[in-house]
Design a protein around this motif. Structure first.
Motif, PDB file in Angstrom:
ATOM      1  N   PHE A   1     -22.723 -26.111  -3.819  1.00 39.98           N
ATOM      2  CA  PHE A   1     -23.175 -25.255  -2.718  1.00 39.98           C
ATOM      3  C   PHE A   1     -22.069 -24.283  -2.295  1.00 39.98           C
ATOM      4  O   PHE A   1     -22.319 -23.094  -2.082  1.00 39.98           O
ATOM      5  CB  PHE A   1     -23.607 -26.114  -1.531  1.00 39.98           C
ATOM      6  CG  PHE A   1     -24.214 -25.335  -0.400  1.00 39.98           C
ATOM      7  CD1 PHE A   1     -25.496 -24.828  -0.508  1.00 39.98           C
ATOM      8  CD2 PHE A   1     -23.510 -25.104   0.765  1.00 39.98           C
ATOM      9  CE1 PHE A   1     -26.076 -24.099   0.530  1.00 39.98           C
ATOM     10  CE2 PHE A   1     -24.065 -24.378   1.804  1.00 39.98           C
ATOM     11  CZ  PHE A   1     -25.355 -23.872   1.685  1.00 39.98           C
ATOM     12  N   VAL A   2     -20.841 -24.778  -2.194  1.00 44.25           N
ATOM     13  CA  VAL A   2     -19.733 -23.896  -1.807  1.00 44.25           C
ATOM     14  C   VAL A   2     -19.460 -22.865  -2.895  1.00 44.25           C
ATOM     15  O   VAL A   2     -19.180 -21.698  -2.601  1.00 44.25           O
ATOM     16  CB  VAL A   2     -18.468 -24.731  -1.514  1.00 44.25           C
ATOM     17  CG1 VAL A   2     -17.280 -23.809  -1.224  1.00 44.25           C
ATOM     18  CG2 VAL A   2     -18.697 -25.653  -0.331  1.00 44.25           C
TER      19      VAL A   2
ATOM     20  N   VAL B   1      -9.249 -26.860  -2.304  1.00 42.43           N
ATOM     21  CA  VAL B   1      -8.645 -28.116  -2.760  1.00 42.43           C
ATOM     22  C   VAL B   1      -9.725 -29.179  -2.936  1.00 42.43           C
ATOM     23  O   VAL B   1      -9.748 -29.916  -3.936  1.00 42.43           O
ATOM     24  CB  VAL B   1      -7.576 -28.591  -1.746  1.00 42.43           C
ATOM     25  CG1 VAL B   1      -7.075 -29.988  -2.119  1.00 42.43           C
ATOM     26  CG2 VAL B   1      -6.412 -27.619  -1.697  1.00 42.43           C
ATOM     27  N   GLY B   2     -10.643 -29.253  -1.979  1.00 37.45           N
ATOM     28  CA  GLY B   2     -11.733 -30.214  -2.076  1.00 37.45           C
ATOM     29  C   GLY B   2     -12.601 -29.982  -3.297  1.00 37.45           C
ATOM     30  O   GLY B   2     -13.015 -30.936  -3.976  1.00 37.45           O
TER      31      GLY B   2
ATOM     32  N   LEU C   1     -12.971 -33.312   1.963  1.00 41.63           N
ATOM     33  CA  LEU C   1     -12.137 -32.125   2.160  1.00 41.63           C
ATOM     34  C   LEU C   1     -12.989 -30.876   2.331  1.00 41.63           C
ATOM     35  O   LEU C   1     -12.701 -30.021   3.175  1.00 41.63           O
ATOM     36  CB  LEU C   1     -11.181 -31.958   0.973  1.00 41.63           C
ATOM     37  CG  LEU C   1     -10.083 -33.021   0.833  1.00 41.63           C
ATOM     38  CD1 LEU C   1      -9.300 -32.811  -0.461  1.00 41.63           C
ATOM     39  CD2 LEU C   1      -9.134 -32.968   2.032  1.00 41.63           C
ATOM     40  N   VAL C   2     -14.044 -30.751   1.523  1.00 37.41           N
ATOM     41  CA  VAL C   2     -14.922 -29.583   1.631  1.00 37.41           C
ATOM     42  C   VAL C   2     -15.606 -29.539   2.991  1.00 37.41           C
ATOM     43  O   VAL C   2     -15.637 -28.497   3.655  1.00 37.41           O
ATOM     44  CB  VAL C   2     -15.976 -29.587   0.496  1.00 37.41           C
ATOM     45  CG1 VAL C   2     -17.094 -28.585   0.800  1.00 37.41           C
ATOM     46  CG2 VAL C   2     -15.321 -29.245  -0.835  1.00 37.41           C
TER      47      VAL C   2
ATOM     48  N   LEU D   1     -20.725 -33.749  12.367  1.00 40.80           N
ATOM     49  CA  LEU D   1     -21.078 -35.173  12.322  1.00 40.80           C
ATOM     50  C   LEU D   1     -22.212 -35.417  11.337  1.00 40.80           C
ATOM     51  O   LEU D   1     -22.172 -36.362  10.545  1.00 40.80           O
ATOM     52  CB  LEU D   1     -21.481 -35.646  13.722  1.00 40.80           C
ATOM     53  CG  LEU D   1     -21.864 -37.118  13.861  1.00 40.80           C
ATOM     54  CD1 LEU D   1     -20.670 -38.011  13.536  1.00 40.80           C
ATOM     55  CD2 LEU D   1     -22.373 -37.417  15.271  1.00 40.80           C
ATOM     56  N   VAL D   2     -23.225 -34.551  11.361  1.00 39.60           N
ATOM     57  CA  VAL D   2     -24.371 -34.702  10.451  1.00 39.60           C
ATOM     58  C   VAL D   2     -23.906 -34.653   8.998  1.00 39.60           C
ATOM     59  O   VAL D   2     -24.372 -35.414   8.148  1.00 39.60           O
ATOM     60  CB  VAL D   2     -25.420 -33.611  10.710  1.00 39.60           C
ATOM     61  CG1 VAL D   2     -26.596 -33.772   9.751  1.00 39.60           C
ATOM     62  CG2 VAL D   2     -25.912 -33.669  12.153  1.00 39.60           C
ATOM     63  N   GLY D   3     -22.956 -33.766   8.701  1.00 42.39           N
ATOM     64  CA  GLY D   3     -22.507 -33.581   7.321  1.00 42.39           C
ATOM     65  C   GLY D   3     -21.819 -34.775   6.715  1.00 42.39           C
ATOM     66  O   GLY D   3     -21.641 -34.836   5.488  1.00 42.39           O
TER      67      GLY D   3
END
Length: 320
Positions: free
Chosen positions: A115-116, A132-133, A293-294, A252-254
């Motif tokens: 996604f990123v 980095v993530g 990390l992401v 929090l959801v993530g």
């Protein structure tokens, strides 16, 4: 009249539901396919029945008017059903014919990374922590996928189908804001599941799965697992997730993205005696660590953007 703020107990209850229920769906899918319910047919029944039940609930609770959508909204829901459920979730069921549920969950955790990368392709520039993530997470995916988890019997095609499914899910998630979906999240989910279920039933019929299903030969646990996927995995899971999106900070959801695979690995090991090799542990730690990390990198980036727009906000206020 203003809506009362959500109670912390309700938020955490919904979060636990998403953690445990969505983390356990990988195990339930594995039980379904091991019970000789063909994967497209099983997932087609799951989403078709769940979509109909959710539409019925919304009709009874809010009236027929709530279910009215425009042709564009219906098309958008159908596209999401195709990308997320047919080419995404159903591929997990196909792959789990050879891939253990815990291993499948770890590969699927890479969705956040894809996604990123799609955001980067669209011109966005993530912070260094996110990069980095991504590198750590992709290294974990390679560690797991190249030796196929170090587990005997895992076919390369199963790993490939899983990766394809994660990319399709990421594409659907990325392009969803452009599809003109119904504004109500539960209405959108209901039509997505209904469309995905219909398409999967068509695929099942076209691939000859109807003739492969022998109802009397399916073990009881297979039908129970399918019922679990319909009632808890789809209906309760989507409802809890929708509640969290409306009432809890996205940061929090993530967290479900890196809790679900851990739950799946533990359940697969405890209930189905799935092997947990050093490769699964090492690669899984890299994948989960990369996703952590992401998520934190994106959270910090969003907080910084919000602070720029509203410089009077405190850091804590900018996260909500």
């Amino acid at each position: 009249m203003t809506q009362a703020p959500a109670r912390p107990a309700m938020i955490w209850a919904a979060l636990v539901v998403v953690y445990v229920v969505w983390g356990s769906t990988y195990l339930a899918i594995r039980v379904v396919v091991e019970a000789d319910i063909p994967p497209f047919l099983g997932m087609g029944l799951r989403f078709l029945v769940a979509g109909l039940l959710m539409l019925g609930y919304l009709w009874l609770r809010h009236g027929r008017e709530r279910l009215r959508v425009s042709p564009r909204e219906l098309r958008g829901a159908a596209v999401m059903g195709l990308l997320l459920l047919v080419l995404g979730n159903a591929m997990v069921a196909v792959a789990e014919q050879t891939v253990p549920s815990g291993l499948a969950a770890l590969v699927v955790a890479a969705i956040s990374l894809w996604f990123v990368l799609l955001q980067v392709a669209g011109g966005e520039r993530p912070p260094a922590l996110t990069w980095v993530g991504i590198l750590v997470g992709l290294a974990g995916v390679a560690v797991i996928c190249v030796p196929r988890g170090g587990i005997e019997g895992v076919e390369a095609w199963g790993i490939g189908i899983l990766l394809f499914g994660t990319i399709s899910w990421a594409f659907g998630s990325y392009f969803s804001p452009r599809l003109g979906l119904p504004r109500n999240a539960l209405v959108a989910s209901a039509y997505e599941m209904l469309a995905g279920g219909v398409m999967l039933m068509v695929v099942s019929a076209a691939t000859g799965e109807f003739g492969k299903l022998h109802v009397s030969a399916v073990a009881t646990e297979g039908w129970l697992a399918l019922a679990y996927l319909i009632v808890l995995g789809s209906l309760l899971g989507y409802t809890a997730y929708g509640y969290l999106l409306a009432n809890a900070p996205l940061s929090l959801v993530g967290t479900y993205a890196y809790v679900n695979p851990v739950v799946a690995v533990l359940l697969g090991w405890a209930i189905l005696a799935e092997p947990v090799t050093a490769i699964v542990l090492g690669g899984g730690a890299l994948v989960v660590g990369g996703v952590v990390l992401v998520v934190n990198g994106e959270r910090a980036s969003a907080r910084a953007r919000q602070a720029e727009k509203s410089p009077d906000l405190t850091p804590d206020e900018a996260m909500v």
